[in-house]
Design a protein around this motif. Structure first.
Motif, PDB file in Angstrom:
ATOM      1  N   UNK A 129      39.257  31.924  44.674  1.00 27.48           N
ATOM      2  CA  UNK A 129      38.915  33.269  44.198  1.00 27.48           C
ATOM      3  C   UNK A 129      39.748  33.633  42.970  1.00 27.48           C
ATOM      4  N   UNK A 130      41.052  33.348  43.028  1.00 30.35           N
ATOM      5  CA  UNK A 130      41.956  33.706  41.941  1.00 30.35           C
ATOM      6  C   UNK A 130      41.564  33.013  40.646  1.00 30.35           C
ATOM      7  N   UNK A 131      41.311  31.709  40.706  1.00 32.20           N
ATOM      8  CA  UNK A 131      40.963  30.968  39.495  1.00 32.20           C
ATOM      9  C   UNK A 131      39.669  31.504  38.896  1.00 32.20           C
ATOM     10  N   UNK A 132      38.706  31.815  39.748  1.00 37.83           N
ATOM     11  CA  UNK A 132      37.449  32.383  39.254  1.00 37.83           C
ATOM     12  C   UNK A 132      37.684  33.746  38.610  1.00 37.83           C
ATOM     13  N   UNK A 133      38.545  34.551  39.223  1.00 39.98           N
ATOM     14  CA  UNK A 133      38.848  35.873  38.676  1.00 39.98           C
ATOM     15  C   UNK A 133      39.540  35.750  37.318  1.00 39.98           C
ATOM     16  N   UNK A 134      40.456  34.794  37.187  1.00 39.59           N
ATOM     17  CA  UNK A 134      41.138  34.593  35.918  1.00 39.59           C
ATOM     18  C   UNK A 134      40.174  34.152  34.819  1.00 39.59           C
ATOM     19  N   UNK A 135      39.108  33.468  35.223  1.00 44.42           N
ATOM     20  CA  UNK A 135      38.136  32.969  34.245  1.00 44.42           C
ATOM     21  C   UNK A 135      37.086  34.005  33.876  1.00 44.42           C
ATOM     22  N   UNK A 136      36.875  35.015  34.736  1.00 42.38           N
ATOM     23  CA  UNK A 136      35.759  35.948  34.522  1.00 42.38           C
ATOM     24  C   UNK A 136      36.184  37.387  34.261  1.00 42.38           C
ATOM     25  N   UNK A 137      37.363  37.766  34.706  1.00 43.33           N
ATOM     26  CA  UNK A 137      37.830  39.134  34.483  1.00 43.33           C
ATOM     27  C   UNK A 137      38.124  39.349  32.999  1.00 43.33           C
ATOM     28  N   UNK A 138      37.566  40.383  32.428  1.00 44.49           N
ATOM     29  CA  UNK A 138      37.768  40.655  31.004  1.00 44.49           C
ATOM     30  C   UNK A 138      39.246  40.836  30.681  1.00 44.49           C
ATOM     31  N   UNK A 139      39.940  41.620  31.497  1.00 42.65           N
ATOM     32  CA  UNK A 139      41.353  41.899  31.242  1.00 42.65           C
ATOM     33  C   UNK A 139      42.201  40.642  31.405  1.00 42.65           C
ATOM     34  N   UNK A 140      42.004  39.914  32.514  1.00 47.55           N
ATOM     35  CA  UNK A 140      42.827  38.736  32.779  1.00 47.55           C
ATOM     36  C   UNK A 140      42.527  37.608  31.794  1.00 47.55           C
ATOM     37  N   UNK A 192      41.540  37.953  28.767  1.00 44.61           N
ATOM     38  CA  UNK A 192      42.131  38.336  27.489  1.00 44.61           C
ATOM     39  C   UNK A 192      43.609  37.962  27.453  1.00 44.61           C
ATOM     40  N   UNK A 193      44.289  38.158  28.592  1.00 46.56           N
ATOM     41  CA  UNK A 193      45.705  37.795  28.664  1.00 46.56           C
ATOM     42  C   UNK A 193      45.909  36.283  28.619  1.00 46.56           C
ATOM     43  N   UNK A 194      45.028  35.559  29.299  1.00 48.55           N
ATOM     44  CA  UNK A 194      45.127  34.101  29.296  1.00 48.55           C
ATOM     45  C   UNK A 194      44.879  33.547  27.882  1.00 48.55           C
TER      46      UNK A 194
END
Length: 489
Positions: free
Chosen positions: A312-323, A325-327
């Motif tokens: 879930x976390x990896x998917x969220x990091x790949x799809x969340x606009x805010x996260x 952008x930080x990555x």
């Protein structure tokens, strides 16, 4: 006035014949009076490296486990004082992301013995380095802190999940019981500021904090599993990183299961979820018997919660606009994932049990998927470390308990492999240890017994004080120096 530092009365604990790994794991006031060590210790802790463009020259076959922090630091141009020859140090082309994955309860011996084909393939497709100089006790948390800080337990102070200090039960990372030295996340947030994303994940709360900065920034998120609520959450509030096992299982589909465990199915096995019984059934191969894991059981649920949450976390990091952008920005970030649930399965059911063997294959199948997805978060601009933390070390607790009772000693075995004799004076504690050691040897327990009072005595002589030489003679204790070091962060 001119200042200088001088150690008073320096003495070597080597004089007492205690093995180096025990000396390196010894912290005064925490490590107890007795320590037991199995005769045959596995030496199969290995690290796999990802992001080959950041490494040059010939990669060594082995390095000290305390070099992991130096490797990461040098890749990102952060000075630690210990140079690593095979690491590319280019501050104008530093990676955007570092991921560090730790898998407890598995070493290369485990991989070979149980035919964990996916981990074996990973180890063949990436640079593999044996990690040496590992201290004892080899508690998972102590090892993790050593990896994160690049220091021995004798320096960082985390000797286990819990210990006795001045007769009181003390848990690591509760209150002020953090490591005494900076870790990788500390360096990242200090060098690159509060914008640096620092995410640390584990089913163990202490493990999550072991890889988190001492002082959490607005972008620092230690995420851990709460067994009571069956959920992952972060103490540094971020609703995007919250997750519920029960809610996930209500909507889990075959695609979710396939992504994690398709490799088991390729081998003729299967993993499937039964909503009616709220349990997973695992057949690790076509010839293996089915093994059931009930999600109402806290240990069983931790295994699957940890795996599903990382997905879930990896998917969220790949799809969340805010996260995302930080990555994607130019500020380096770090993601640390420590898989601890496998150790829990082994400790509950036994390391030869069908449950542990099934869990091994469940984890083995998921690891290549995670490494691939983590690498895709910052393509062409990442570096990663995947660490097999070593095969589990177990001992016969019953034999130790029998001898403690036989000798009428008052001690609690919950801190094993360490014992504490808090109700005895120093001389009596030393005598009790010597008697126990002779008794354990007679019983041929297979355990080496070491008395730590000699190390404590050496510590009193060599580390009790540091004299600052000036016009005024001042004595500063080691504890004060460590607190000063924390303040400097």
């Amino acid at each position: 006035a001119a200042l200088g530092l001088g150690l008073l009365g320096l003495a070597s604990a080597n004089l007492y014949g205690t093995p180096a790994e025990i000396q390196n794991g010894y912290f005064p006031g925490r490590s107890g009076d007795v320590i037991f060590m199995p005769g045959n210790m596995p030496e199969d802790t290995y690290m796999l490296l990802f992001g080959s463009s950041n490494f040059n020259g010939e990669i060594p076959k082995s390095v000290s486990i305390y070099s992991v922090k130096d490797i990461v630091s040098q890749v990102f141009g952060m000075t630690t004082g210990r140079d690593v020859s095979f690491v590319e140090d280019d501050i104008f082309n530093r990676p955007k992301l570092n991921f560090l994955v730790s898998l407890h309860g598995v070493g290369m011996d485990t991989v070979r013995e149980h035919n964990l084909q996916n981990l074996y393939a990973l180890s063949g497709n990436h640079p593999k380095i044996a990690l040496e100089d590992i201290s004892y006790p080899r508690t998972p948390l102590s090892l993790s802190v050593s990896v994160a800080t690049g220091e021995m337990p004798s320096t960082h102070g985390i000797v286990g999940e819990a210990w006795q200090e001045q007769g009181q039960h003390t848990e690591a990372f509760k209150g002020s019981n953090h490591a005494y030295v900076a870790n990788i996340a500390d360096l990242m947030t200090q060098y690159f500021g509060n914008e640096s994303l620092a995410i640390s994940v584990s089913s163990s709360e202490a493990e999550a904090f072991a890889f988190a900065p001492h002082h959490l920034t607005e972008n620092s998120f230690p995420c851990f599993y709460e067994q009571k609520s069956k959920s992952f959450s972060s103490t540094n509030k971020n609703s995007e990183l919250n997750w519920s096992l029960d809610a996930t299982m209500k909507h889990v589909g075959n695609s979710d299961v396939d992504e994690l465990w398709s490799r088991i199915r390729y081998s003729g096995g299967d993993v499937f979820f039964a909503k009616q019984s709220n349990s997973f059934t695992v057949r690790s191969s076509s010839s293996a018997s089915p093994v059931h894991f009930k999600l109402e059981d806290p240990v069983d649920s931790s295994l699957f919660a940890e795996l599903f949450y990382v997905k879930y976390l990896i998917k969220k990091l790949a799809t969340s606009t805010k996260l995302q952008k930080q990555i994607s920005d130019n500020v380096p970030d770090t993601i640390s994932i420590s898989f601890r649930s496998l150790r829990g399965i082994g400790e509950k059911y036994g390391y030869e049990s069908k449950q542990y063997l099934a869990a091994l294959h469940v984890v083995d199948s998921a690891m290549p998927f995670f490494c691939k997805k983590l690498s895709e978060l910052a393509p062409q601009s990442f570096v990663g470390e995947f660490i097999l933390m070593g095969s589990p070390v177990s001992m016969d607790v019953s034999k130790i308990s029998q001898q403690i009772q036989h000798l009428s000693l008052s001690s609690d075995t919950k801190y094993l492999p360490s014992l504490y004799f808090n109700d005895l004076k120093m001389t009596d504690r030393a005598h009790a240890c010597q008697t126990l050691r002779m008794s354990m040897d007679v019983e041929s327990s297979g355990l080496k017994t070491f008395c730590l009072h000699d190390l404590e005595r050496a510590d009193d002589v060599s580390l009790a004080s540091v004299k600052i030489l000036s016009t005024d003679t001042t004595v500063v204790t080691i504890e004060q120096l460590k607190k000063f070091q924390i303040v400097l962060w």
